[in-house]
Design an enzyme around this catalytic site. Sequence first.
Site, PDB file in Angstrom:
ATOM      1  N   ASP A 263      -8.109  20.401 -44.160  1.00 35.04           N
ATOM      2  CA  ASP A 263      -7.573  19.056 -44.352  1.00 35.04           C
ATOM      3  C   ASP A 263      -6.690  18.645 -43.161  1.00 35.04           C
ATOM      4  OD1 ASP A 263      -7.290  16.892 -46.416  1.00 35.04           O
ATOM      5  OD2 ASP A 263      -5.161  17.388 -46.243  1.00 35.04           O
TER       6      ASP A 263
ATOM      7  N   GLU B 196     -12.727  38.860 -38.976  1.00 32.69           N
ATOM      8  CA  GLU B 196     -12.471  40.160 -39.607  1.00 32.69           C
ATOM      9  C   GLU B 196     -13.446  40.413 -40.758  1.00 32.69           C
ATOM     10  OE1 GLU B 196      -8.467  39.822 -41.062  1.00 32.69           O
ATOM     11  OE2 GLU B 196      -7.658  39.440 -39.060  1.00 32.69           O
TER      12      GLU B 196
HETATM   13  C1  NOJ Z   1      -7.454  14.061 -46.355  1.00 29.12           C
HETATM   14  C2  NOJ Z   1      -7.984  14.202 -47.731  1.00 29.12           C
HETATM   15  O1  NOJ Z   1      -9.387  14.125 -47.698  1.00 29.12           O
HETATM   16  C3  NOJ Z   1      -7.360  13.117 -48.545  1.00 29.12           C
HETATM   17  O2  NOJ Z   1      -7.954  12.979 -49.801  1.00 29.12           O
HETATM   18  C4  NOJ Z   1      -5.887  13.399 -48.643  1.00 29.12           C
HETATM   19  O3  NOJ Z   1      -5.248  12.343 -49.338  1.00 29.12           O
HETATM   20  C5  NOJ Z   1      -5.259  13.511 -47.257  1.00 29.12           C
HETATM   21  N1  NOJ Z   1      -6.041  14.301 -46.357  1.00 29.12           N
HETATM   22  C6  NOJ Z   1      -3.907  14.161 -47.361  1.00 29.12           C
HETATM   23  O4  NOJ Z   1      -4.056  15.505 -47.712  1.00 29.12           O
END
Ligand code: NOJ
Length: 567
Positions: free
Chosen positions: A218, A282
Amino acid sequence: MASTGTTSTTGGGHEWWRTAVIYQVYPRSFADANGDGVGDLPGITAHLPELQNLGVDAVWLSPFMTSPQRDAGYDVADYCDVDPLFGTLDDFDRMLEAAHGLGLRVIIDLVPNHTSSDHVWFKDALASSDGSPERGHYWFRDGKGENGDEPPNNWESVFGGPAWTRVTNPDGTPGQWYLHLFDTSQPDLNWTDPWVWEQFRGILRFWLDRGVDGFRIDVAHGMVKADGLPDATPDEAAGSMGGAGGALALEPEISDEPPSLPYWGQEGGHEIFRDWHKVLAEYDGDRALCGEAWVDPPAKLARYVRPDEMQQTFNFSYLETPWQAPALRTVIADSLAAFNGVGAPSTWVLSNHDVVRHATRLGVSGDNPQGHGLGPKSNVTVDAVTGLRRARAATTVMLALPGSAYLFQGEELGLPEVIDLPDSARQDPTWFRTDGERYGRDGCRVPIPWTAAGPSFGFNDTGASWLPQPAIWALLARDAEELDPDSTLALYKLLLAEREGRGLGAGELEWLKGFGDDVVAFRNGGVTVVANLGEASIALPDGEVVVSSEPLTGTDLPTDTAVWLLG
Ligand code: NOJ
C-alpha cells in the site's frame, strides 16, 4: 494487414507472477459466512472454487488484519493478527490451504506507510515525551507560529483537509503535531527510523512463514518523505487529490524528475524495496511484491521493479487511459517498453476498490469522476449500456496483453458503480473529511451478488449488508450469468481460458497497422486482437473469431467491440 517490427515481452523468466491473472478480493464485500453484513475469511474459503472455475491464477486480499476500520482496514492496529470481523488466524490458515489446494496463489495487503492510531506503537508514542524514541517511529513535529498552533508544513491529506493533527499533552495542554497523509486515524510511520525497518522485516516473515505467496504494498510511493519535510508549493498542495492526472485517481501522479511533491516518489523508497527483496529471497516458491505506486510515466514506474526491488507494480497509467485508441496504443507500448527495459512484466488493471468501476467509468461524460467517486449529485451523464459495452471490450484487450493482469471482484459480472447510495450509508473517510464534497469509493465496494434470489443476493443468508445492494444485482448475480452464454461472466471465463491455453501472458506483442486511428490492433501468441473504439463499424478482419466482446452479426466489427481472431 501490415505489422510493425515492434515486439515486447514480459521481461524474461518463468516465475508465476510474470503472467498471472490476479483477482482482487475485497474481504468486506466478497462473501459473508457469519451473516453479520460484512464479508469474512470463511466466506472467501467457501467461494474459492468459483474463482478457480473463473480461471484466475491468484487472489489478492485487501486487509483483514486487526483494525478499527476507519479506512476499511487500511488502518492496521496489529499486522500479525486477523480482525474478529473477518475471523481468526486459523480461518486465514484454512483459507490459504484451500486456495493452494485449488492451485490459487494468495497475496495479501501490507500497509507500511501508516498504522492505525489504535496501534500500540502509536499509543506508546502519544504516551511518550517529545523527542522520545517512541515518537521517532512516527512524524511528530512542533507546530509553527508563536504558540505552535500552526501545522509544521502545508501538506494536505489525500482524503481532504490538513495532513497534520495536533495532540493534547497528558496535562491537557496542546502538544506536538503528527503527520497523516490519509485520515487522522492513520499516522505515517517514519521510515528513516531503523526500528521501523526491523518491525516490517518481522511482519513480512510472519506471513511468509504462514505460506503467503506475496504482498501488495500500500502507498509504496509515499513511504519516504523529502528531507526536512519542506512545504509543497501552493498549487501542488491544493491539487493533492488529483495531481497531474486531473483528479483521475485516489492518489496523485507524479510526472516529473525530481518528484514534484515532497511526499510522493522519493528516491529513498527504493532502498526499502531492496531490503524486502532480500527478505523474500530467504523463502522458496517465487514470492512476490506488488507495489501500489501512483507514479507516471511508466518509465519512472518501472524503477520500482528493477531486478533487486519489487516483482510487480500496478500500472495505473493504463487504468487512467481514456477510451481512445491512440492513447491506449501509447500506454501499452510505453508500458511494455518501460517494464521490459528492467526485466519486469507489465501489469494491467482496469478496476479496484479505489476507483469508479470501469463498467461505469467508460460510460461517463462530464468531469472525470475518479478519485471523487460518483453520487446522485455528480455533474456527469452516465450511459450504462455504453459503459458496459466498452468495459467488456477493454477487458478483451487487456487479457490479450503479455504480462500480468489484475481483476477486481465483481467486474467479471459487469457490475457497475453504485451511484445512488444514500448519504447515510456512506463510510469512506473521504466523504467525511470533505463534508460530502467528494463521494469517495463506497460505490465500487458494495457487496457482490452470488444468487439472483435470496437475502442479500447470496452475500450471506441473513440479508444484512454493510452497504445497501441495488436491485439490479439480481440480473447480474453469478448464478444468473452462469446460465447466459452472452453474459459478462461467460466472456471472462472464455477470455481467461483462451489466454491460458494460448500462453498469451508470456507472449510477445506485435502491432498491426492499416486499421485506422480509432482501432487498436496487435498480434500475440498467434491471436489477432482488434478493438474498434471508433463510432462507425469497420470490416471484421479475416480469421476465425475465438472471442468477441459482443455477439457479432454479419461481417462488421461494430463500435466499442473487441475480437480475438485466429489465422
Ligand atoms: C491505498 C488503498 O488502496 C486505499 O484504499 C487506502 O485508503 C489508502 N491507500 C490508504 O491506505
